[in-house]
Each structure stands twice: as C-alpha cells, then as structure tokens.
Design a protein around this motif. Structure first.
Motif, PDB file in Angstrom:
ATOM      1  N   THR A 235       0.830  -1.203   0.000  1.00  0.00           N
ATOM      2  CA  THR A 235       0.000   0.000   0.000  1.00  0.00           C
ATOM      3  C   THR A 235       0.863   1.251   0.000  1.00  0.00           C
ATOM      4  O   THR A 235       0.577   2.218  -0.727  1.00  0.00           O
ATOM      5  N   ILE A 236       1.929   1.235   0.800  1.00  0.00           N
ATOM      6  CA  ILE A 236       2.840   2.382   0.856  1.00  0.00           C
ATOM      7  C   ILE A 236       3.477   2.629  -0.506  1.00  0.00           C
ATOM      8  O   ILE A 236       3.539   3.764  -0.988  1.00  0.00           O
ATOM      9  N   VAL A 237       3.946   1.550  -1.144  1.00  0.00           N
ATOM     10  CA  VAL A 237       4.581   1.686  -2.450  1.00  0.00           C
ATOM     11  C   VAL A 237       3.584   2.200  -3.487  1.00  0.00           C
ATOM     12  O   VAL A 237       3.908   3.056  -4.314  1.00  0.00           O
ATOM     13  N   ALA A 238       2.359   1.692  -3.444  1.00  0.00           N
ATOM     14  CA  ALA A 238       1.336   2.145  -4.390  1.00  0.00           C
ATOM     15  C   ALA A 238       1.078   3.637  -4.238  1.00  0.00           C
ATOM     16  O   ALA A 238       0.981   4.379  -5.227  1.00  0.00           O
ATOM     17  N   LEU A 239       1.000   4.108  -3.005  1.00  0.00           N
ATOM     18  CA  LEU A 239       0.768   5.534  -2.763  1.00  0.00           C
ATOM     19  C   LEU A 239       1.982   6.366  -3.185  1.00  0.00           C
ATOM     20  O   LEU A 239       1.831   7.472  -3.699  1.00  0.00           O
ATOM     21  N   MET A 240       3.182   5.823  -2.973  1.00  0.00           N
ATOM     22  CA  MET A 240       4.384   6.543  -3.400  1.00  0.00           C
ATOM     23  C   MET A 240       4.467   6.615  -4.921  1.00  0.00           C
ATOM     24  O   MET A 240       4.853   7.641  -5.482  1.00  0.00           O
ATOM     25  N   MET A 241       4.110   5.530  -5.592  1.00  0.00           N
ATOM     26  CA  MET A 241       4.095   5.544  -7.055  1.00  0.00           C
ATOM     27  C   MET A 241       3.077   6.564  -7.579  1.00  0.00           C
ATOM     28  O   MET A 241       3.326   7.273  -8.557  1.00  0.00           O
ATOM     29  N   PHE A 242       1.924   6.641  -6.911  1.00  0.00           N
ATOM     30  CA  PHE A 242       0.918   7.636  -7.284  1.00  0.00           C
ATOM     31  C   PHE A 242       1.474   9.044  -7.113  1.00  0.00           C
ATOM     32  O   PHE A 242       1.308   9.903  -7.988  1.00  0.00           O
ATOM     33  N   THR A 243       2.153   9.272  -5.990  1.00  0.00           N
ATOM     34  CA  THR A 243       2.713  10.597  -5.721  1.00  0.00           C
ATOM     35  C   THR A 243       3.816  10.954  -6.705  1.00  0.00           C
ATOM     36  O   THR A 243       3.875  12.075  -7.222  1.00  0.00           O
ATOM     37  N   ILE A 244       4.685   9.982  -6.995  1.00  0.00           N
ATOM     38  CA  ILE A 244       5.849  10.251  -7.835  1.00  0.00           C
ATOM     39  C   ILE A 244       5.473  10.429  -9.299  1.00  0.00           C
ATOM     40  O   ILE A 244       5.941  11.350  -9.970  1.00  0.00           O
ATOM     41  N   TYR A 245       4.610   9.554  -9.805  1.00  0.00           N
ATOM     42  CA  TYR A 245       4.314   9.550 -11.233  1.00  0.00           C
ATOM     43  C   TYR A 245       3.052  10.341 -11.590  1.00  0.00           C
ATOM     44  O   TYR A 245       3.066  11.192 -12.476  1.00  0.00           O
ATOM     45  N   VAL A 246       1.962  10.078 -10.885  1.00  0.00           N
ATOM     46  CA  VAL A 246       0.685  10.704 -11.245  1.00  0.00           C
ATOM     47  C   VAL A 246       0.663  12.178 -10.895  1.00  0.00           C
ATOM     48  O   VAL A 246       0.150  13.011 -11.660  1.00  0.00           O
ATOM     49  N   LEU A 247       1.225  12.532  -9.747  1.00  0.00           N
ATOM     50  CA  LEU A 247       1.197  13.932  -9.318  1.00  0.00           C
ATOM     51  C   LEU A 247       2.339  14.764  -9.893  1.00  0.00           C
ATOM     52  O   LEU A 247       2.369  15.980  -9.696  1.00  0.00           O
TER      53      LEU A 247
END
Length: 220
Positions: free
Chosen positions: A128-140
C-alpha cells in the motif's frame, strides 16, 4: 555460532528470504523514478536503504524470539529512522536561492521506513505504501510541474548609479514581483525576485528586461 543458528530453521529462513526479496523489489520500484531523473541517489541506493532497514527489523525480531524474552524490537528500527537522515542531507543541494534534492531525501527516508515495515512482516501495508508513493511520484508529477511553472524565481542584474537599489525594488513591487534577496556592490546588484502569477517564463523575462537599467536576467 550454534546459538546464532539454533533458531534459523528452514521455515523461518524462507520467511526471512521473502521479506528481503520484497525489500529489494519494492525499494527498487521507488528508486527507478529517481534514477530516470538522473539523481545520484537512484535505483541501487534506494534498494540498499530498503534492504538494510528490513534487515535491521528482521534481526530485531529474531533476537527477541531466539532469546525467548519480551524485548522492545522497535529500538533498532528507531535508530534507522533517525540515522537515515545523513543520506538525505547528502542528497540536498543548495544553489543560490534554489534547493534541489528534497524529493530524493524524502524518498530515501520513506524507503527506510518501508524497509522496516517489510522487515516486520506487514507486506500488505508495504504494498500500500509503495502504491501511494508511485501515485505521488508519477501521477502527481505533472501537477507539481504545472504548479512550479506558475511560480518562478529570477536573478536580475542591475547597475547601481543613476538608479538605486530602492528604485529597482519599487519598480519590481509595482509589477507585483516579490523581493527574495539582494546581493551587490557599489557598481551592480543582483536582485532575486519571485512571482506567483500565471504566465509563460519568457513573458516574465521580456517584462523584466524592459525595465530601464536591467542588464541581465536568469532563472534562479
């Protein structure tokens, strides 16, 4: 050595191996983006940080279970969280009024925390942490770049003579620029200005150059 190996049976070793491999994979996912952005703290650094943190937490658990005593297994992990700061400091670069490396430093710290989560065995939480970090890094990232593009900082070089620094400051204020810093000598000064107004970078540069006396403009 026999005492150290007495608790490590095959089942325990497989669990440990799974956690260590997970730390390499998940830590590497975070490091890929930093590596693609040409940062020194890239893929390998993030993997090693995550693997090391996971190792500390695993060893804490093994020591506690092997000794058959109730001990605070979070003590070593707490040292990881505070100690990882030296890597973050090394990745931050201050250039004039601009600071680079904050995202990398934050990523390293979070990767260390991620390793502790994996080492403790909470793989679902780690994913879950990695998924949220990937969202922050790539999507945002596009949103972050858009916000940054609308908030520009410039170093403006001006001669001191017919016009004083105060004159230039008043001129910039009239044009809704914020004064960040002033450096100079008796002959010239470099005034760092900032704007939150939306617009193209080149438009602001043309406006600044049009001010009488300005001899140079560069983005800070």
């Amino acid at each position: 050595m026999e005492v150290a190996l007495s608790y490590i049976n095959l089942d325990v070793y497989l669990v440990v191996l799974l956690r260590l491999v997970a730390s390499v994979v998940l830590g590497g996912l975070i490091g890929i983006e930093r590596a693609s952005s040409k940062h020194d703290a890239g893929l390998r650094t993030h993997i090693i940080v995550c693997l090391g943190a996971a190792s500390v937490m695993i060893v804490s658990q093994l020591i506690s279970m092997q000794n058959g005593a109730i001990t605070d297994i979070t003590r070593l992990g707490a040292q990881v969280i505070s100690g990882i700061g030296f890597l973050g400091v090394g990745s931050i670069i201050v250039n004039r009024s601009r600071v680079r490396g904050l995202t990398t430093a934050a990523g390293l710290w979070t990767t260390g925390c991620l390793g502790l989560v994996i080492g403790a065995g909470f793989l679902e939480v780690a994913l879950t942490i990695v998924a949220l970090m990937m969202f922050t890094i790539y999507v945002l990232r596009p949103l972050s770049l858009k916000i940054r593009a609308s908030a520009l900082t410039f170093d403006v070089t001006v001669p001191i003579g017919e016009r004083t620094v105060t004159d230039y400051v008043e001129e910039f204020a009239m044009r809704h620029f914020e004064i960040i810093a002033i450096k100079g000598s008796n002959e010239k000064a470099v005034i760092t200005i900032h704007t939150d107004m939306r617009g193209e970078r080149n438009e602001f540069i043309r406006e600044i150059i049009s001010i009488p006396g300005v001899v140079g403009v560069s983005e800070a």
